[in-house]
Structure formats: C-alpha cells, structure tokens
Design a protein around this motif. Structure first.
Motif, PDB file in Angstrom:
ATOM      1  N   LEU A 280       0.851  -1.049  -0.039  1.00  0.00           N
ATOM      2  CA  LEU A 280       0.014  -0.035   0.052  1.00  0.00           C
ATOM      3  C   LEU A 280       0.861   1.323   0.167  1.00  0.00           C
ATOM      4  O   LEU A 280       0.773   1.998  -0.849  1.00  0.00           O
ATOM      5  N   ASP A 281       2.011   1.394   0.881  1.00  0.00           N
ATOM      6  CA  ASP A 281       3.001   2.378   0.962  1.00  0.00           C
ATOM      7  C   ASP A 281       3.441   2.699  -0.517  1.00  0.00           C
ATOM      8  O   ASP A 281       3.596   3.835  -0.980  1.00  0.00           O
ATOM      9  N   GLU A 282       3.845   1.668  -1.095  1.00  0.00           N
ATOM     10  CA  GLU A 282       4.623   1.817  -2.429  1.00  0.00           C
ATOM     11  C   GLU A 282       3.703   2.243  -3.534  1.00  0.00           C
ATOM     12  O   GLU A 282       4.045   3.272  -4.377  1.00  0.00           O
ATOM     13  N   ALA A 283       2.257   1.865  -3.402  1.00  0.00           N
ATOM     14  CA  ALA A 283       1.289   2.336  -4.078  1.00  0.00           C
ATOM     15  C   ALA A 283       1.213   3.631  -4.054  1.00  0.00           C
ATOM     16  O   ALA A 283       0.946   4.444  -5.079  1.00  0.00           O
ATOM     17  N   CYS A 284       1.241   4.229  -3.148  1.00  0.00           N
ATOM     18  CA  CYS A 284       0.669   5.564  -2.647  1.00  0.00           C
ATOM     19  C   CYS A 284       1.897   6.509  -3.041  1.00  0.00           C
ATOM     20  O   CYS A 284       1.527   7.663  -3.601  1.00  0.00           O
ATOM     21  N   LYS A 285       3.028   5.967  -2.867  1.00  0.00           N
ATOM     22  CA  LYS A 285       4.117   6.853  -3.156  1.00  0.00           C
ATOM     23  C   LYS A 285       4.516   6.831  -4.579  1.00  0.00           C
ATOM     24  O   LYS A 285       4.778   8.069  -5.455  1.00  0.00           O
ATOM     25  N   ASP A 286       4.353   6.080  -5.439  1.00  0.00           N
ATOM     26  CA  ASP A 286       4.845   5.643  -6.683  1.00  0.00           C
ATOM     27  C   ASP A 286       3.606   6.001  -7.813  1.00  0.00           C
ATOM     28  O   ASP A 286       4.054   6.241  -8.861  1.00  0.00           O
ATOM     29  N   TRP A 287       2.644   5.577  -7.371  1.00  0.00           N
ATOM     30  CA  TRP A 287       1.401   5.765  -8.448  1.00  0.00           C
ATOM     31  C   TRP A 287       0.273   6.924  -7.717  1.00  0.00           C
ATOM     32  O   TRP A 287      -0.251   7.456  -8.877  1.00  0.00           O
ATOM     33  N   GLY A 288       0.216   6.773  -6.471  1.00  0.00           N
ATOM     34  CA  GLY A 288      -1.270   7.767  -6.044  1.00  0.00           C
ATOM     35  C   GLY A 288      -2.465   7.200  -6.343  1.00  0.00           C
ATOM     36  O   GLY A 288      -3.520   7.777  -6.207  1.00  0.00           O
TER      37      GLY A 288
ATOM     38  N   MET B 158      -4.986  14.202   0.703  1.00  0.00           N
ATOM     39  CA  MET B 158      -3.822  13.095   1.259  1.00  0.00           C
ATOM     40  C   MET B 158      -2.504  13.420   0.754  1.00  0.00           C
ATOM     41  O   MET B 158      -1.589  13.367   1.882  1.00  0.00           O
ATOM     42  N   GLN B 159      -2.372  14.295  -0.464  1.00  0.00           N
ATOM     43  CA  GLN B 159      -0.716  14.758  -0.504  1.00  0.00           C
ATOM     44  C   GLN B 159      -0.344  15.561   0.417  1.00  0.00           C
ATOM     45  O   GLN B 159       0.935  15.595   1.045  1.00  0.00           O
ATOM     46  N   ALA B 160      -1.456  16.694   1.013  1.00  0.00           N
ATOM     47  CA  ALA B 160      -0.818  17.623   1.824  1.00  0.00           C
ATOM     48  C   ALA B 160      -0.620  16.881   3.259  1.00  0.00           C
ATOM     49  O   ALA B 160       0.362  17.202   4.017  1.00  0.00           O
ATOM     50  N   ILE B 161      -1.524  16.123   3.658  1.00  0.00           N
ATOM     51  CA  ILE B 161      -1.489  15.304   4.963  1.00  0.00           C
ATOM     52  C   ILE B 161      -0.214  14.750   4.972  1.00  0.00           C
ATOM     53  O   ILE B 161       0.318  14.530   6.031  1.00  0.00           O
ATOM     54  N   SER B 162       0.139  14.111   3.854  1.00  0.00           N
ATOM     55  CA  SER B 162       1.628  13.106   3.696  1.00  0.00           C
ATOM     56  C   SER B 162       2.552  14.020   3.756  1.00  0.00           C
ATOM     57  O   SER B 162       3.775  13.395   3.350  1.00  0.00           O
ATOM     58  N   SER B 163       2.501  15.302   3.516  1.00  0.00           N
ATOM     59  CA  SER B 163       3.689  16.312   3.347  1.00  0.00           C
ATOM     60  C   SER B 163       4.327  15.848   1.970  1.00  0.00           C
ATOM     61  O   SER B 163       5.605  15.629   1.842  1.00  0.00           O
ATOM     62  N   ASP B 164       3.634  15.532   1.010  1.00  0.00           N
ATOM     63  CA  ASP B 164       4.252  15.464  -0.330  1.00  0.00           C
ATOM     64  C   ASP B 164       4.743  13.711  -0.356  1.00  0.00           C
ATOM     65  O   ASP B 164       5.077  13.538  -1.594  1.00  0.00           O
ATOM     66  N   LYS B 165       4.662  13.080   0.558  1.00  0.00           N
ATOM     67  CA  LYS B 165       5.082  11.616   0.344  1.00  0.00           C
ATOM     68  C   LYS B 165       4.354  11.103  -0.273  1.00  0.00           C
ATOM     69  O   LYS B 165       4.790   9.978  -1.122  1.00  0.00           O
ATOM     70  N   TYR B 166       3.180  11.046  -0.384  1.00  0.00           N
ATOM     71  CA  TYR B 166       2.063  10.439  -1.170  1.00  0.00           C
ATOM     72  C   TYR B 166       1.664  11.396  -2.381  1.00  0.00           C
ATOM     73  O   TYR B 166       1.757  12.652  -2.051  1.00  0.00           O
ATOM     74  N   LYS B 167       1.279  10.844  -3.409  1.00  0.00           N
ATOM     75  CA  LYS B 167       0.915  11.800  -4.376  1.00  0.00           C
ATOM     76  C   LYS B 167      -0.539  11.875  -4.674  1.00  0.00           C
ATOM     77  O   LYS B 167      -1.214  10.742  -4.712  1.00  0.00           O
ATOM     78  N   SER B 168      -0.990  13.108  -5.176  1.00  0.00           N
ATOM     79  CA  SER B 168      -2.323  13.439  -5.680  1.00  0.00           C
ATOM     80  C   SER B 168      -2.269  13.050  -7.261  1.00  0.00           C
ATOM     81  O   SER B 168      -1.631  13.853  -7.836  1.00  0.00           O
ATOM     82  N   VAL B 169      -2.728  11.958  -7.628  1.00  0.00           N
ATOM     83  CA  VAL B 169      -2.421  11.580  -9.014  1.00  0.00           C
ATOM     84  C   VAL B 169      -3.199  12.508 -10.184  1.00  0.00           C
ATOM     85  O   VAL B 169      -4.367  12.632 -10.167  1.00  0.00           O
TER      86      VAL B 169
END
Length: 332
Positions: free
Chosen positions: A52-60, A255-266
């Motif tokens: 899940l973490d990888e999908a959120c970071k790499d894909w969003g 979600m991108q803001a909450i994660s401090s840009d670690k996760y991406k808004s696709v």
C-alpha cells in the motif's frame, strides 16, 4: 439510453449513428489497453502495508480487490445509472432543480450553489452527471422512481465506501507515522459524496481534462466494459483497465498535503469514445469541517479554505491551481 434527447444539447453527438447494444458488431470500445494491467493491486481483506505504501508513493492510485462490496450492488448501481441517464434532458433538469441531488454537464467543477460552471461549448468536458451529497440523503425522497431507487442504492453503497475509506486511511496514517488525534475526522462520513457520470459518444474533446481530485480519497466504480480513465505515470499516460468486481482508489490533494508530499495526488483524465458511452460512479471523501491540515510542506489550512480558493481560481484564472496556493512562502 441512446436517444439523443437524453443528452444536454451541447453534448449531443454529431453525425453518430444510434448505438444498438443488441448488435455485437456495434459494441466497439476505445483503443487497445495495456495487457497485463499495470495498476498495482491492493487486497483489502489481507492488507499489505508495504504494498500500500509503495502504491501511494509511486502511483497515487491502485486497484482494490476483496473490498467487501457485493458485486450485485455494483452491478445494480451501474444498471440504474444507465436508466437514469436515459431519461430526457428536460426531465433530469426538472427532477434535480432542488437540492440535495444536483444535475450538471460540461464540467465537474461546481459553484457553491451547485450549478455547473458554463464555458465555451467548444472547450467543455464531454460529461454529464449527478452530484449526490450523502449526508442529506436520509431525509430526501423523490417522486421520480428511478431517482428514488438510485437514492436507496447509494445509501447502501455509502456504508461500504465509508468503511473502505476509513480502513485505507488508517493504514496510510500508520505507514506515514502520523500522530492524528482522530483519523476518522480526516475521512469524515459527513463529507462523503457520490458523483455519477456519463461520458457520451463523441470523437472530439475529452470526457474530463487533466486534473487532480481535491479529496483525501476517491473510490471509483467504473464501467466493466468501457475503458476511458487514464493516469499519468513517469510522464506517460496509462489506461486503467476496466475489471469487474474491482474498485479504483486514487489519492487526492488532501492526502498529498496530509502526507507532506510523501504520497501523490495523481493526475488523471478521461478519454471519450466515438462508438460507445461510458458510465462511472465515484465516491469522494474529505476532512471534516474545522479539521486543520498541518504539514511540513504547506501552511495550515482547512478543506473549506482549500475549496474556496479553488472556486476563486476557477473564476479568476480559469483553472484549479490547487496545493501550490498553500505552499510555505507562497501568496494565496
């Protein structure tokens, strides 16, 4: 369903023959899509936090399986949506002239009054839809049988989607080591909304232009047969394959803001097809009213402040600026 009177006048296909769904030779989908499907798969029943973490970071974005939503419910929603859109344009307008359900076309961006923002007909998005705020549905009944049936199904659907959103967000928060006081307030059930979309047959323009969602999470039940959703991955556009009994989850700006840009808004868009229309049903969920998003990348803000800024930018500069408006040392 193929009566041109069901389309808003500006979206009525030009020079297209009526589609006969009983004729297999008339069922033509969009261009060939990637095989195998490139989108990462997340199993909600056996949730793997690393995947899940990888999908959120790499894909969003990811495809959700074993989500617990009955297949019959997904199919009923799709079928009823087709019936609803097959009604005449005038009857859809009349049925939704009062809140909570609103009818729009040409753009998914809504003004505070719920009215679609009108633009040059040559540059519109080729889409029509119904905007369904979930918190008001229990007190709402409609005399139009199709719309009332949709209301009942959407209420059932919403209970499943709220469960899914909460489960995913809590897993993401754990992966990010976020110290949030009440995770459910970031995916507040009261903010949940469903948009039901129809993309008409046409060979011009886009069903939806390139954009990011403003939500925390968006969960899509897309047409089982018709492709159209495309996501941007490493500067390349990829088709998201329609696969029965799966849901597509994409992360939004919150979600991108909450994660401090670690996760991406696709970034994503929707392609239209000249031979066949497409139905999709998307659930959006946002932080609750008054919840302040604090991030190392952005000034503290609430979703209401973000939404107001987006609406202002659409009116003044013609498009959504989004998160860059809230970056540190940036003017709003």
């Amino acid at each position: 369903m193929n009566n041109l009177d069901s389309y808003p006048p500006t979206l009525r296909p030009k020079n297209n023959h009526p589609l006969n769904l009983d004729d297999p030779n008339d069922f033509k989908g969009p261009d060939p899509i990637q095989d195998p499907d490139p989108v990462p798969i997340i199993d909600l029943h056996c949730l793997d936090h690393k995947n899940l973490d990888e999908a959120c970071k790499d894909w969003g974005l990811f495809r959700l399986v074993n989500h617990g939503v009955p297949l019959t419910l997904l199919e009923q929603l799709q079928n009823l949506a087709k019936q609803l859109f097959s009604l005449s344009f005038e009857s859809k307008q009349e049925a939704c002239n009062e809140k909570p359900i609103t009818y729009f076309w040409g753009t998914p961006a809504l003004t505070p009054s719920g009215t679609a923002i009108t633009r040059d007909p040559q540059n519109i998005n080729w889409v029509e839809g119904f905007d369904v705020p979930l918190c008001q549905l229990s007190q709402f009944q409609h005399q139009l049988p199709t719309l009332e049936s949709m209301r009942v199904l959407v209420m059932e659907y919403a209970t499943h989607l709220s469960r899914i959103a909460t489960t995913l967000f809590e897993a993401m928060s754990k992966n990010l080591n976020l110290n949030l006081k009440a995770t459910k307030s970031y995916v507040s059930e009261k903010t949940g909304m469903v948009r039901v979309y129809r993309y008409p047959r046409t060979d011009v323009g886009w069903g939806m232009e390139v954009h990011t969602d403003s939500s925390v999470l968006s969960i899509l039940n897309q047409d089982d047969f018709v492709s159209g959703l495309q996501v941007l991955k490493h500067d390349q556009w990829l088709n998201v394959k329609p696969i029965s009994n799966t849901l597509i989850v994409n992360l939004g700006d919150m979600m991108q803001a909450i994660s401090s840009d670690k996760y991406k808004s696709v970034s994503h868009r929707v392609k239209v097809d000249k031979d066949i229309e497409r139905i999709s049903i998307c659930y959006f969920v946002f932080p609750g009213e008054g919840v302040v998003i604090e991030s190392s990348k952005y000034k503290p803000f609430t979703y209401n402040e973000f939404r107001a800024q987006v609406q202002q930018d659409i009116k003044t500069v013609g498009y959504k600026v989004g998160l860059p408006r809230f970056q540190h040392n940036q003017d709003s």
